[in-house]
Design a protein around this motif. Structure first.
Motif, PDB file in Angstrom:
ATOM      1  N   LYS A  12       9.234  20.398  77.045  1.00 60.95           N
ATOM      2  CA  LYS A  12       9.829  20.269  75.721  1.00 60.95           C
ATOM      3  C   LYS A  12      11.351  20.204  75.836  1.00 60.95           C
ATOM      4  N   VAL A  13      11.946  19.345  75.015  1.00 63.84           N
ATOM      5  CA  VAL A  13      13.402  19.232  74.952  1.00 63.84           C
ATOM      6  C   VAL A  13      13.872  19.905  73.671  1.00 63.84           C
ATOM      7  N   TRP A  14      14.645  20.976  73.804  1.00 65.15           N
ATOM      8  CA  TRP A  14      15.153  21.686  72.644  1.00 65.15           C
ATOM      9  C   TRP A  14      16.430  21.015  72.148  1.00 65.15           C
ATOM     10  N   GLU A  30      27.901  33.357  68.191  1.00 63.29           N
ATOM     11  CA  GLU A  30      26.684  32.711  67.680  1.00 63.29           C
ATOM     12  C   GLU A  30      26.282  31.494  68.514  1.00 63.29           C
ATOM     13  N   ILE A  31      27.130  31.080  69.426  1.00 61.34           N
ATOM     14  CA  ILE A  31      26.839  29.913  70.264  1.00 61.34           C
ATOM     15  C   ILE A  31      26.086  30.379  71.505  1.00 61.34           C
ATOM     16  N   PHE A  32      24.913  29.855  71.720  1.00 64.26           N
ATOM     17  CA  PHE A  32      24.062  30.341  72.807  1.00 64.26           C
ATOM     18  C   PHE A  32      23.215  29.194  73.350  1.00 64.26           C
ATOM     19  N   ASN A  33      22.508  29.472  74.428  1.00 65.21           N
ATOM     20  CA  ASN A  33      21.635  28.489  75.066  1.00 65.21           C
ATOM     21  C   ASN A  33      20.267  28.527  74.380  1.00 65.21           C
ATOM     22  N   VAL A  34      20.011  27.561  73.518  1.00 62.75           N
ATOM     23  CA  VAL A  34      18.769  27.540  72.734  1.00 62.75           C
ATOM     24  C   VAL A  34      17.544  27.483  73.635  1.00 62.75           C
ATOM     25  N   LYS A  91      12.637  29.860  75.974  1.00 60.29           N
ATOM     26  CA  LYS A  91      11.856  30.112  77.190  1.00 60.29           C
ATOM     27  C   LYS A  91      11.701  31.609  77.442  1.00 60.29           C
ATOM     28  N   SER A  92      12.710  32.387  77.084  1.00 61.05           N
ATOM     29  CA  SER A  92      12.632  33.841  77.264  1.00 61.05           C
ATOM     30  C   SER A  92      11.553  34.434  76.361  1.00 61.05           C
ATOM     31  N   ALA A  94      24.912  28.744  64.050  1.00 65.51           N
ATOM     32  CA  ALA A  94      24.847  29.982  63.269  1.00 65.51           C
ATOM     33  C   ALA A  94      23.436  30.232  62.756  1.00 65.51           C
ATOM     34  N   THR A  95      22.788  29.180  62.267  1.00 63.47           N
ATOM     35  CA  THR A  95      21.419  29.313  61.763  1.00 63.47           C
ATOM     36  C   THR A  95      20.459  29.711  62.875  1.00 63.47           C
ATOM     37  N   GLY A  96      20.595  29.036  64.022  1.00 64.26           N
ATOM     38  CA  GLY A  96      19.713  29.341  65.145  1.00 64.26           C
ATOM     39  C   GLY A  96      19.903  30.749  65.664  1.00 64.26           C
ATOM     40  N   PHE A  97      21.150  31.225  65.701  1.00 61.78           N
ATOM     41  CA  PHE A  97      21.426  32.574  66.195  1.00 61.78           C
ATOM     42  C   PHE A  97      20.814  33.630  65.272  1.00 61.78           C
ATOM     43  N   TRP A  98      21.039  33.501  63.971  1.00 60.60           N
ATOM     44  CA  TRP A  98      20.533  34.506  63.044  1.00 60.60           C
ATOM     45  C   TRP A  98      19.022  34.408  62.843  1.00 60.60           C
ATOM     46  N   ALA A  99      18.459  33.256  63.149  1.00 62.42           N
ATOM     47  CA  ALA A  99      16.997  33.147  63.169  1.00 62.42           C
ATOM     48  C   ALA A  99      16.437  33.954  64.333  1.00 62.42           C
ATOM     49  N   LEU A 100      17.134  33.907  65.481  1.00 66.55           N
ATOM     50  CA  LEU A 100      16.711  34.707  66.635  1.00 66.55           C
ATOM     51  C   LEU A 100      16.845  36.194  66.344  1.00 66.55           C
TER      52      LEU A 100
END
Length: 278
Positions: free
Chosen positions: A3-5, A21-25, A30-31, A115-121
């Protein structure tokens, strides 16, 4: 094929991501996949501890825990409020400002921000933290209903599997959930200090919870229609769509039943009529 994120945007016209908030999606997804057995173990231990502690407290005195409750509920209310502020701009912008906005918000990664992806995590992780709600109920010897622990366990599955696939519908679900939690935990922080809150407030919060379940089921039905009856691309896994349809559908029925019995059927007075869910 692996899968390509997606690679979310750092800056956008509706919100800019902070450095933290910037991270490796891909790494985060995978984690979660790698830690799935741990998540299932946590759920199993939670259910087992509910049974054991509930029996153990039968002969014990109820605990007050007022200070602990104030801290617990206040911190969760603040976290939820911040989460809502950081996640709401993205779906609002897409749905209100873009052609075919509902489709793009649910099925695509267009206009996606870190920001959305970080706070979703953070929302996914918080579902495990919020299992502590049950401990307060048991130690204070309050009534523990099926809806409470069923919701706590199944919402972990729903959000965990959703983030594993980086399901785009999260951009709609997460701000709804944060919004309700901000008000719910604020309500419980006040109630823990025996501050009088009008009954219409608890009724409104429960009604909003029901609305969230209705919307969640509706998003699943819409996604299923896109995947099965159209040629439009949709990045939602079919497994997540069916899981969401079942879980949100069951929530809607259970919450509606609770709402009826809590507010319209004569019963003994209770401390609160809101189901403390996550």
């Amino acid at each position: 094929m692996e899968k390509v994120w997606p690679a979310p945007n750092v800056t956008s016209e509706f919100i800019n991501a902070y450095n933290f908030e910037i991270f490796n999606v891909a790494s985060a997804c995978k984690s979660l996949i790698k830690c799935r057995p741990l998540m299932l173990t946590v759920i199993g231990c939670y259910l087992l501890s509910v049974v054991i502690s509930h029996r153990a407290m039968k002969s014990a005195r109820p605990m007050e825990l007022r200070s602990s409750l104030l801290i617990w509920n206040t911190l969760l209310a603040i976290m939820s409020a911040i989460g809502f502020i950081r996640t709401f701009p993205e779906p609002f912008h897409i749905i209100t400002q873009q052609p075919s906005g509902v489709y793009k918000a649910i099925c695509t990664y267009e206009f996606h921000n870190y920001a959305t992806g970080f706070w979703a995590l953070i929302s996914v992780i918080s579902k495990i933290v919020e299992l502590g709600d049950t401990a307060f109920i048991i130690f204070r010897k309050q009534k523990l209903i099926f809806l409470h622990w069923y919701h706590h366990t199944t919402v972990i599955l729903l959000t965990w599997f959703g983030y594993e696939a980086y399901d785009p519908v999260f951009r709609c679900f997460v701000p709804m959930n944060y919004f309700i939690h901000a008000w719910m935990y604020t309500y419980y922080a006040l109630k823990s200090q025996k501050i009088s809150v009008p009954s219409v407030v608890s009724m409104a919060i429960t009604a909003t919870q029901i609305t969230q379940m209705f919307v969640g089921a509706g998003l699943s039905i819409y996604s299923l229609h896109i995947l099965m009856n159209t040629n439009d691309l949709c990045h939602r896994p079919l497994r997540n769509v069916f899981l969401g349809l079942f879980i949100f559908g069951s929530y809607f029925v259970l919450f509606l039943n609770y709402f009826f019995h809590a507010y319209f059927r004569p019963s003994k007075k209770t401390t609160s009529k809101i189901v403390k869910t996550n």
